[in-house]
Design an enzyme around this catalytic site. Structure first.
Site, PDB file in Angstrom:
ATOM      1  N   GLU A 155       0.848  -1.193   0.000  1.00  0.00           N
ATOM      2  CA  GLU A 155       0.000   0.000   0.000  1.00  0.00           C
ATOM      3  C   GLU A 155       0.886   1.246   0.000  1.00  0.00           C
ATOM      4  OE1 GLU A 155       0.398   2.206   3.347  1.00  0.00           O
ATOM      5  OE2 GLU A 155      -1.683   1.615   3.748  1.00  0.00           O
ATOM      6  N   HIS A 161      -2.852 -12.469  10.394  1.00  0.00           N
ATOM      7  CA  HIS A 161      -2.428 -11.074  10.179  1.00  0.00           C
ATOM      8  C   HIS A 161      -2.319 -10.367  11.527  1.00  0.00           C
ATOM      9  CE1 HIS A 161      -1.920  -7.078   8.747  1.00  0.00           C
ATOM     10  NE2 HIS A 161      -3.066  -6.665   9.252  1.00  0.00           N
ATOM     11  N   CYS A 199      -3.479  -4.672   3.659  1.00  0.00           N
ATOM     12  CA  CYS A 199      -2.462  -5.555   4.235  1.00  0.00           C
ATOM     13  C   CYS A 199      -2.425  -6.949   3.623  1.00  0.00           C
ATOM     14  CB  CYS A 199      -2.651  -5.671   5.750  1.00  0.00           C
ATOM     15  SG  CYS A 199      -2.449  -4.098   6.597  1.00  0.00           S
TER      16      CYS A 199
END
Lengths: 136, 348, 385
Positions: free
Chosen positions: B81, B236, B113
């Site tokens: 990103e 994550h 992400c």
């Protein structure tokens, strides 16, 4: 430096590609067309491993225009294990820890940015060897 | 989802920058010195680093482990990103730097992400279909949070790269993958904006947990596996709490997630986050170990993947630095230097 | 080949000339040299200059300055070899007269450096180095010399303060030079306390950015006396080169172009280092002075620095250097420096050096270095008769 000028130097800059003399086998960086050792043509590309040691160094307290972001920054002559000396910035190191003979390895980093809307110039810098035991 | 031909990971590489900003520095500057912090410290890129340079080093490490000629890589896909250019691919810089050009596919991926894991899934398909012998995928970021915002504690920098190939060459074979995606605006950044906007507590249950849990359950149901079948798992890691709660909810133990849970000491490396957890697990995994990876990208979705480590791990693992080598290499900086390194000072 | 003599000299004060542009500085020097020589015309004008395009937005200096000094119509051209531009232009003038093609030739070295701010000037000076393999790595000109100094100190076990004798000598001599930029002696303490520029090079190791112009008039030696009773003969002139980049040199601590250029000049003059009464060398940095002394044969390798320590470089020493202050204290307007050196050598050989006079000076040598050692021009001058 102009965009085409930077672009045509990519192989040397990004991954330290030089040349080897077909006649005497001297490894050359930067690439040149005539071997300085034997004056014969040298056109064969050669990939340097990017390992070496600090031959000499300095710390710039007055940066060149375009390099202010890194001030104060160390610059070194690095003796590559294949022979040639290379002029490069040292990175990921505190200036007071640099010494002659320090083992270093090549990384590709930002060299400079040509203004906020200009080209980002990437190229080789050297840092203290991260993990001496690693092969290859 | 499982490709027709068996594929897997043949090389992997990590990268974490040298600098660390302790969360206590943010508390000092913005909260008067008092307050809880979601992590201990985060990795900060040096002034000469960006997503491209991080991707290059991670990719070189992956290439060293894979031991293949870079010219045989048929795709270079970089998920981030924080691509250095708004228009101009990061992937071509990486491809050129590792020597994969010019006969290769290249592209930049974006999905907050999980930009790296979606590229990884696509690479599995690309290789399995025979369109490429090998594919390189990278998740790398130099994430920014608004100064003083809760995101600033964790938004960090790092990346991981993987070379995907056929299963018989793999150090970890793919068992299957599963994705779960909805339109959930928990976190976003509009064009031209310096910092993202996030939904605060809205990023929790309806976003992170809904997608992570559904993807993990979906995958295990499809494969017929259960949490105890996995030696290690990574979810994550935007902080420490979220992956811990997700693991517990699914029935994973602290022991299973400890190796891959790096957020406390490097922060949230965004596209690098779950992928760096996987490099850390591969650094210590044994042949036969089953590993679970579940990513999460705001906006929102999760990719879950299941791997079985092969006996090739032993000979390849030592060919590049371990994830922990990078984590141990740390130089603590204060908020002032952090602000300078991250370009937050108005110079013009 | 004809013998060539210097029949006129002129120089402006070195410093910050806020009120004078490049053409005025050059004009002042040229007109002073023409007055000194007693000439009103010349066959050609060679202009030594490095940075007029970058710093003053002006190229094409030959025609500009020829016209400005009233010599419109003559052959005129700019000569560039970085900081060696001045002496390179002197040598072009020498070749033109020696060849017999031209008779009276004026050479002016000029540099107008204070029009731009520091970082611009620094970036421009770095153009003397390899743009693609040195400068792009953030290397300034001073840092290249710092790399040499650091290695020199390491290799020969030399301390930084061992170099102090160079700037101390330069400042002492500049104190009595009305054309010098810094007319003030300095102490060892000043040297040790100076601000670091690129370690180990500090401000007192470094020559200053400055404006200035110097000029000489050349003529065949057989007619020189007709113009000037105190003419000085050029008995050696040589230009030699090395790799542009420090990293490309066979041995970075040996200025091979300086050695080659000195040897060629000695051979032409039929002399050796022992015959030289004084040496105007290129002390852009104190390390450069040490390396020049070694390359030109005045010291063994690694021993050049000790000449400064032992007082051998002072006006009364074995080999006086920087007799009017050198680059360090007279100032270093880069493209003009090589001509300043020749003008100062002529003053010594005419015995017009006043308090700076080297006793019984008969033979003087000047050496001007372009870049970090890639172009080196040596001249050997002798008093006539």
């Amino acid at each position: 430096m102009a965009i085409p000028q930077n672009w045509r130097l990519q192989n040397q800059r990004y991954r330290l590609t030089g040349e080897v003399c077909n006649t005497c086998g001297a490894k050359l960086f930067p690439p040149r067309d005539v071997c300085p050792e034997c004056a014969k043509p040298a056109y064969e590309p050669f990939q340097f491993a990017g390992k070496g040691e600090v031959y000499s160094f300095t710390v710039l307290s007055e940066a060149l225009a375009g390099y202010e972001a890194y001030e104060p920054y160390p610059v070194a002559l690095v003796k590559l294990q294949e022979g040639p000396l290379v002029t490069a910035q040292l990175t990921d190191v505190d200036p007071q820890d640099v010494h002659i003979g320090m083992p270093v390895e090549m990384v590709t980093r930002k060299l400079t940015e040509e203004g906020e809307d200009g080209l980002i110039v990437y190229g080789y810098k050297f840092r203290p060897v991260l993990k001496p035991a690693v092969n290859g | 989802m499982k490709p027709i031909r068996d594929v897997g990971i043949i090389g992997y590489g990590a990268y974490v920058p040298r600098y660390r900003l302790p969360a206590s520095e943010i508390v000092r500057v913005w909260k008067g010195g008092d307050g809880d912090t979601p992590i201990t410290e985060k990795a900060v890129p040096g002034p000469d680093e960006d997503a491209a340079t991080i991707a290059i080093e991670a990719a070189r490490n992956a290439l060293s482990r894979a031991g293949i000629p870079p010219a045989r890589i048929g795709a270079v896909w970089v998920g981030s990103e924080s691509h250095p250019y708004a228009v101009k691919p990061t992937s071509t810089i990486v491809a050129e730097a590792i020597g994969a050009t010019p006969e290769t596919q290249a592209g930049d991926w974006e999905f907050a992400c999980k930009a790296g894991t979606e590229a990884m899934q696509a690479a599995f398909g690309f290789v399995a279909s025979g369109m490429a012998a090998y594919a390189l995928i990278v998740g790398a970021d130099t994430a920014q949070g608004r100064p003083g915002d809760e995101l600033e504690y964790t938004a960090s920098a790092g990346g991981a790269a993987y070379i995907i190939g056929l299963a018989d060459e793999s150090l970890a074979r793919l068992e299957g993958s599963y994705s779960y995606v909805t339109d959930t605006p928990d976190f976003f950044r509009r064009p031209g904006q310096e910092y993202p906007t996030h939904g605060s507590r809205f990023t929790g249950d309806p976003a992170y947990f809904r997608h992570v849990l559904a993807a993990a359950r979906g995958l295990m149901e499809q494969l017929g596996t259960k949490p105890s079948d996995y030696r290690m798992a990574v979810f994550h890691q935007p902080n420490v709490k979220f992956p811990e709660r997700a693991a517990k909810t699914l029935g994973f133990t602290d022991e299973q997630i400890r190796t891959g849970l790096l957020a406390d000491v490097i922060g949230n490396t965004y596209a690098g986050s779950s992928l760096l957890g996987l490099t850390a697990m591969l650094d210590v995994a044994q042949p036969g170990d089953r590993l679970l990876l579940v990513s999460f990208g705001s906006g929102a979705g999760s990719d879950a993947m299941s791997f079985v480590v092969t006996d090739k791990i032993a000979e390849r693992r030592d060919r590049a630095p371990f994830t922990q080598d990078y984590i141990r290499r740390r130089k603590v900086i204060d908020y002032g230097l952090y602000v300078r390194y991250r370009g937050k000072l108005k110079m013009h | 080949m004809r013998d060539v003599s210097i029949i006129g000299i002129g120089q402006t004060e070195v410093g910050e000339h806020w009120g004078k542009s490049l053409r005025h500085l050059a004009g002042d020097a040229v007109l002073a040299a023409m007055r000194d020589a007693g000439v009103e015309r010349a066959d050609a004008l060679y202009v030594g200059n490095m940075l007029s395009g970058e710093l003053n937005g002006q190229e094409h200096l030959g025609a500009l300055i020829a016209d400005f000094v009233g010599l419109r119509g003559i052959e005129a051209v700019k000569v560039e070899a970085a900081c060696g531009s001045g002496a390179a232009a002197v040598r072009m003038g020498y070749l033109a007269v020696a060849s017999g093609l031209l008779d009276v030739v004026i050479v002016v070295g000029v540099e107008k450096m204070t029009d731009q701010k520091g970082p611009v000037t620094t970036a421009s000076l770095a153009m003397a180095a390899d743009a693609e393999y040195e400068v792009v790595n953030g290397v300034s000109f001073v840092s290249l010399n710092a790399l040499l100094m650091q290695r020199y100190m390491h290799e020969y076990g030399v301390r930084h303060e061992d170099f102090a004798g160079f700037p101390i000598n330069a400042h002492k001599n500049a104190a009595t030079n009305p054309y010098a930029m810094f007319r003030k002696p300095i102490s060892l303490e000043t040297f040790k306390r100076a601000r670091m520029v690129a370690a180990p090079i500090n401000l007192m190791d470094s020559s200053p950015v400055a404006d200035g112009a110097a000029a000489v008039v050349l003529a065949p030696s057989d007619v020189a006396r007709k113009f000037q009773p105190l003419s000085v003969r050029i008995i050696g002139s040589a230009n030699a080169t090395d790799a542009l980049a420090v990293h490309d040199r066979r041995d970075p601590l040996f200025l091979s172009a300086a050695a080659l250029s000195a040897q060629k000049a000695y051979r032409q003059a039929g002399i050796g280092p022992n015959d030289v009464d004084f040496f105007e060398l290129h002390d852009a940095f104190s390390i450069t002075a040490a390396l020049s002394l070694e390359a030109a044969g005045f010291a063994e390798r690694g021993r050049g620095v000790y000449l400064a320590k032992d007082g051998e470089i002072t006006l009364g020493g074995r080999i006086p250097i920087c007799t009017f202050g050198g680059l360090k204290a007279r100032g270093h307007p880069v493209g003009a420096t090589g001509v300043y050196q020749v003008v100062e050598a002529v003053l010594q050989l005419r015995h017009q050096a006043g308090p700076n006079q080297v006793k019984n000076a008969r033979i003087g040598m000047t050496q001007n270095i372009g870049g970090s050692g890639a172009t080196v021009i040596t001249h050997i001058l002798a008093a006539e008769g």
